[in-house]
Design a protein around this motif. Sequence first.
Motif, short mmCIF file in Angstrom:
data_model
loop_
_atom_site.label_atom_id
_atom_site.label_comp_id
_atom_site.label_asym_id
_atom_site.label_seq_id
_atom_site.Cartn_x
_atom_site.Cartn_y
_atom_site.Cartn_z
N GLY A 41 0.80 -1.22 0.00
CA GLY A 41 0.00 0.00 0.00
C GLY A 41 0.83 1.26 0.00
O GLY A 41 0.32 2.34 -0.36
N GLU A 42 2.10 1.16 0.40
CA GLU A 42 2.96 2.35 0.37
C GLU A 42 3.43 2.62 -1.06
O GLU A 42 3.31 1.79 -1.94
CB GLU A 42 4.16 2.15 1.30
CG GLU A 42 3.78 2.09 2.77
CD GLU A 42 4.98 1.95 3.68
OE1 GLU A 42 4.88 2.37 4.84
OE2 GLU A 42 6.00 1.40 3.22
N ARG A 43 3.95 3.83 -1.24
CA ARG A 43 4.42 4.23 -2.56
C ARG A 43 5.95 4.32 -2.58
O ARG A 43 6.58 4.62 -1.57
CB ARG A 43 3.81 5.58 -2.96
CG ARG A 43 2.34 5.49 -3.35
CD ARG A 43 1.90 6.81 -3.97
NE ARG A 43 0.57 6.72 -4.56
CZ ARG A 43 -0.56 6.94 -3.92
NH1 ARG A 43 -0.53 7.27 -2.63
NH2 ARG A 43 -1.71 6.84 -4.53
N ALA A 44 6.50 4.08 -3.75
CA ALA A 44 7.94 4.21 -3.98
C ALA A 44 8.14 4.82 -5.36
O ALA A 44 7.25 4.78 -6.21
CB ALA A 44 8.62 2.85 -3.89
N ARG A 45 9.30 5.41 -5.57
CA ARG A 45 9.65 5.95 -6.88
C ARG A 45 10.70 5.08 -7.55
O ARG A 45 11.52 4.46 -6.87
CB ARG A 45 10.19 7.38 -6.73
CG ARG A 45 9.14 8.39 -6.30
CD ARG A 45 9.78 9.74 -6.03
NE ARG A 45 10.71 9.66 -4.91
CZ ARG A 45 11.70 10.54 -4.71
NH1 ARG A 45 11.89 11.52 -5.57
NH2 ARG A 45 12.50 10.41 -3.67
#
Length: 255
Positions: A41-45
């Motif tokens: 559910g977390e975001r990363a680039r």
Amino acid sequence: MPADAAPSFLYVAELPAAGATLRLAPEESRYLARVCRARAGERARATDGHGGLALLRLLDLRGVVTAEVESVDHQTPGRTAHVLCGAPAAERGDWLIEKLAELGVTRFQPVDCTRAAWRHAAGRAARWRRLAVAALRQSQRRWLMEVAGPLGLEAALAALPAGAACWQGDPGGRAAGEVTAPRAGVAAGAIGPAGGFEGRERALLEKDGFEPLRLSAGRLRTETAALCWACWWSAASPAGPDQGGPPRSGGGAGL
């Protein structure tokens, strides 16, 4: 709004379009799970090292990480830098490549000179690429530094893009503090090996328009001089797409 998995800047050689599901490589998966301690559910680039930057939503971190590509943004570099460098004493290439990549140098070109040659470069090519990727993550840039194979000086000069603004490290040149580094376009810096460029090599550089540039009041090692030139060039960078800032929300490939 899901939180960011920090620090979470990834290298993905091929970024799919927005909406696709991406399976990360084992190394990137371990980095997210063990170093970043990311959660579903977390975001990363992620960048492809060629100007692409994606925003990912992590789906599953068990084993190989899967993620949804929420958006992809592509940029072209406004400025590039090529470093032509002779072999330093004891071939301190690992340290040199790591630091040049952090500073955003576009291409590192080892140069075999009369007074020194890169004798072990072929056996270290894979390691140098890994160091460049690690520096890409650390500096959170969009462009991965290319590490070329060694060339003679004439061949290295012939491989430079046309119209490059060129300098060579030279204690007899103008002080770097008195010269404005270019904020756009192609720049090239030539640094001699531990024993310096010899006369014919200096003549070739002068013929190709390399302006002598004094990088310090003292005598520098090869790797220090190359780093000083890269710092001089990098510090003049305007704020912009060179850094891996968040891509535009909801954007698609090619925006």
